[in-house]
Design an enzyme around this catalytic site. Sequence first.
Site, mmCIF file in Angstrom:
data_model
loop_
_atom_site.group_PDB
_atom_site.id
_atom_site.type_symbol
_atom_site.label_atom_id
_atom_site.label_comp_id
_atom_site.label_asym_id
_atom_site.label_seq_id
_atom_site.Cartn_x
_atom_site.Cartn_y
_atom_site.Cartn_z
ATOM 1 C CE LYS A 29 -2.075 -1.132 3.838
ATOM 2 N NZ LYS A 29 -1.431 -2.441 4.040
ATOM 3 C CB THR A 30 3.666 2.304 2.185
ATOM 4 O OG1 THR A 30 2.870 2.151 3.366
ATOM 5 C CG2 THR A 30 4.538 3.532 2.339
ATOM 6 C CG ASP A 210 0.810 4.935 4.252
ATOM 7 O OD1 ASP A 210 -0.012 4.003 4.103
ATOM 8 O OD2 ASP A 210 2.031 4.745 4.346
ATOM 9 C CD GLU A 211 0.005 2.879 8.532
ATOM 10 O OE1 GLU A 211 -0.982 2.212 8.922
ATOM 11 O OE2 GLU A 211 1.154 2.400 8.426
ATOM 12 C CD GLN A 241 -1.482 -3.249 9.083
ATOM 13 O OE1 GLN A 241 -0.460 -2.822 9.575
ATOM 14 N NE2 GLN A 241 -1.605 -3.459 7.784
ATOM 15 N NE ARG A 627 4.017 -4.385 11.081
ATOM 16 C CZ ARG A 627 3.524 -3.920 9.944
ATOM 17 N NH1 ARG A 627 4.201 -3.087 9.206
ATOM 18 N NH2 ARG A 627 2.347 -4.310 9.514
HETATM 19 P P1 ATP Z 1 1.759 -2.180 5.972
HETATM 20 O O1 ATP Z 1 0.338 -2.617 5.973
HETATM 21 O O2 ATP Z 1 2.557 -2.897 6.978
HETATM 22 O O3 ATP Z 1 1.883 -0.689 6.030
HETATM 23 P P2 ATP Z 1 2.100 -2.002 3.130
HETATM 24 O O4 ATP Z 1 0.864 -2.581 2.551
HETATM 25 O O5 ATP Z 1 2.209 -0.534 3.168
HETATM 26 O O6 ATP Z 1 2.366 -2.637 4.555
HETATM 27 P P3 ATP Z 1 4.638 -1.883 1.833
HETATM 28 O O7 ATP Z 1 5.417 -1.473 3.012
HETATM 29 O O8 ATP Z 1 4.346 -0.890 0.779
HETATM 30 O O9 ATP Z 1 3.303 -2.606 2.312
HETATM 31 O O10 ATP Z 1 5.343 -3.128 1.133
HETATM 32 C C1 ATP Z 1 5.801 -4.233 1.896
HETATM 33 C C2 ATP Z 1 7.082 -4.777 1.287
HETATM 34 O O11 ATP Z 1 6.805 -5.357 0.021
HETATM 35 C C3 ATP Z 1 8.103 -3.698 1.033
HETATM 36 O O12 ATP Z 1 9.378 -4.202 1.294
HETATM 37 C C4 ATP Z 1 7.905 -3.382 -0.426
HETATM 38 O O13 ATP Z 1 9.084 -2.866 -0.993
HETATM 39 C C5 ATP Z 1 7.553 -4.738 -1.011
HETATM 40 N N1 ATP Z 1 6.693 -4.662 -2.213
HETATM 41 C C6 ATP Z 1 5.522 -4.019 -2.328
HETATM 42 N N2 ATP Z 1 4.979 -4.200 -3.551
HETATM 43 C C7 ATP Z 1 5.826 -4.989 -4.240
HETATM 44 C C8 ATP Z 1 5.835 -5.544 -5.575
HETATM 45 N N3 ATP Z 1 4.842 -5.324 -6.428
HETATM 46 N N4 ATP Z 1 6.885 -6.310 -5.920
HETATM 47 C C9 ATP Z 1 7.893 -6.557 -5.040
HETATM 48 N N5 ATP Z 1 7.945 -6.070 -3.777
HETATM 49 C C10 ATP Z 1 6.923 -5.294 -3.374
HETATM 50 MG MG MG Z 2 2.382 0.800 4.768
#
Ligand code: ATP
Ligand code: MG
Length: 700
Positions: A29-30, A210-211, A241, A627
């Site tokens: 997402k981030t 975000d969040e 979350q 995490r």
């Molecule tokens: P959270 O809910 O904990 O905030 P998130 O949904 O924001 O997590 P991110 O932090 O954006 O997730 O991504 C998690 C991990 O996966 C990061 O290390 C990111 O670089 C990697 N990632 C995200 N999308 C891809 C993708 N399409 N291909 C490869 N790696 C990815």
């Molecule tokens: Mg995130």
Amino acid sequence: MSGLNLAQQEAVNFMHGPCLVLAGAGSGKTRVITHKIARLMQGGLEAKRIAAITFTNKAAAEMRERAKSLVGRQAKDVLVCTFHALGVRMMRQDGSVLGLKPQFSILDSDDVTGILKDAGGTTDAATARQWQWTISGWKNGGLNAAQALAQAKDENERVIATVMARYEERLTAYQSVDFDDLIGLPLKLLRDFPEVREKWQKAVGHVLIDEYQDTNATQYELLKLLVGEHGRFTAVGDDDQSIYGWRGATLDNLRRLPVDYPTLKVIKLEQNYRSTSAILRAANNVIQPNPKLFPKTLFSELGEGEPVRVVDCDSEEHEAERMAARILSIRGGSAAVASGAGVHKDWKDFAILYRANHQSRTIEQAMRKAQIPYKVSGGQSFFDRAEIRDLCAWLRLWVNNDDDPAFLRCVTTPKRGIGHQTLGSLGSFASQYKLSLFEALFSPSLPSVLNARALGSLQEFGRYVNDLEFRARHTVGAEDARTFLGEWLKEIGYEKHLYDGEDNEKVAAARWTNVLDFCDWMAKRCGGEIDDAAGVATQNERKNVLEVAQTIALLSTISDREKDRDVVTLSTLHASKGLEWPHVVLAGCVEGMLPFKPEDAEGGVVSESFAQRLQEERRLMYVGITRAQRSLVVSWSKKRKKGRELVPAMPSRFIAEMALDTRTAREDPREKLKALRAEFAQKSAEAAAAAAAAATPGAA
Ligand code: ATP
Ligand code: MG
């Protein structure tokens, strides 16, 4: 578009309307937000018209960096900040329509407690903090003191509402705002002043958040007014979350989005790129019992990986020692590293997460004993301590007489018989003539608004500050600086102030030690005897105290660079949100701690039912588990400290809920997805029908 899956690409390419990305942990997402910043710029939107809102300053710093690596230097014009920082910006630009000077001060939580003690005539910090909590709740609910009084349910609430009225008066007089005002006042600006609203709506072309699940009602209102009818925004979040309900965050913001924005594009991400299947399964199992706002599940293609381990220990000390031993064994230990044997891992690959701040103490001791470098994140930094902030305020005032927040802190710390009424008159006089408080002191017309005695003490204070500034400028070298700083503390009676303000003598003594440390550190910077561990140990030139004082303001930024240090992270679960580490230990997973029972804490206030809170605690556990990238240990001890006693402890119910031994949970999540999708389609249809019914006039 490289490094994004199809669903992520869809979210990034959808640029002209409201968009919600709703997905589980680690699904990228981030990453969608950072890539969308780049995409929007590529699509022709000016960088300065993009606003990305993060949950913490640290997250903002990281996002800025990531955006920079995608689009280069232009990224620096993108506004990446927290809701509060956005509020500050809006108020500095347009707060004057609410009667606020652009250099208004922002009070931190300690300042607020102090003012409330004063306003309510109590010396009891616990009472003042309770008021603070209640008042903050009211403010977030959009109530002012008069409205709070009108709806007060009992005598206690009436008392608090009265204190709140006095608190409001003081804030106005001091040209100050508190953290809640940083959201509440901008909202008022946009709601009540159409020209300001139009200006901001024009200025902002797209808002990314975000969040999103942890926003509160006021933040949502602010967002709505900021994006206007077009609703050009991208919100990303995960209802599982949501862990700040206790601070007023509400999942209603997620529920209302499709209703308030019927054209909302909802995008779901289902692949987790962070964790192994074993870790993800534990996470999915834990969150399972919670009611679902939107059904979703996650799969990982990173392989099964190491099993999640549960470690039971005899005591908290034992538990901390085992963590240290585990880190050393995975990393290979210093001996192994020195000999080059085995695969060397960085300290920063490890994190130990726990429920409450105080749990770090035992863990820190074990880390020190094992000589493992660590940082405590989410904790208080040296420069955040009240006593150090007091001293810094004085230094700031020497350097810049027009620093009103510093002026107010110094003139009342320690107290010198200048009351809030006097300061109130000075404040309105200063804002009327557009002067800083310090300038106002020596204005020829000030005597017309103050009596002779008040005027006398204020001007005496002003002369004293001038005198200190002169002495600071002419004090050069460590030795003289030490003498000067000592004299100054004596003159203002700071040691006595510390002991008078603190019932517990030990605490006061510890604070005084901090003060002495700080002065010594300052003095060292004035002479040729520097031994700064972080700096290069060169023979530094002799400086005067004022020159050194000028560099202090920059120091808060040192902590921003913390993340590059190769150290183990100790963090609360709340502060770990959005982050990831290869190896994670969830410490202290016992009943009472996680899930947390407030009746076990000192002075805890229980407002909702345990069942309700249990859901939030479960989400906290889910955040913790997710995490971890490669290995996860969940540890608990059979005895835990409760106050000063040792009491028997039971493993957290969440450990059983992780269902680590049952192989049954190993079904392919992609199969489950199909069923969930069908369920989701049906629920969405129902929700839309319900929303339509609610929008029809006359419907019940
Ligand atoms: P959270 O809910 O904990 O905030 P998130 O949904 O924001 O997590 P991110 O932090 O954006 O997730 O991504 C998690 C991990 O996966 C990061 O290390 C990111 O670089 C990697 N990632 C995200 N999308 C891809 C993708 N399409 N291909 C490869 N790696 C990815
Ligand atoms: Mg995130």
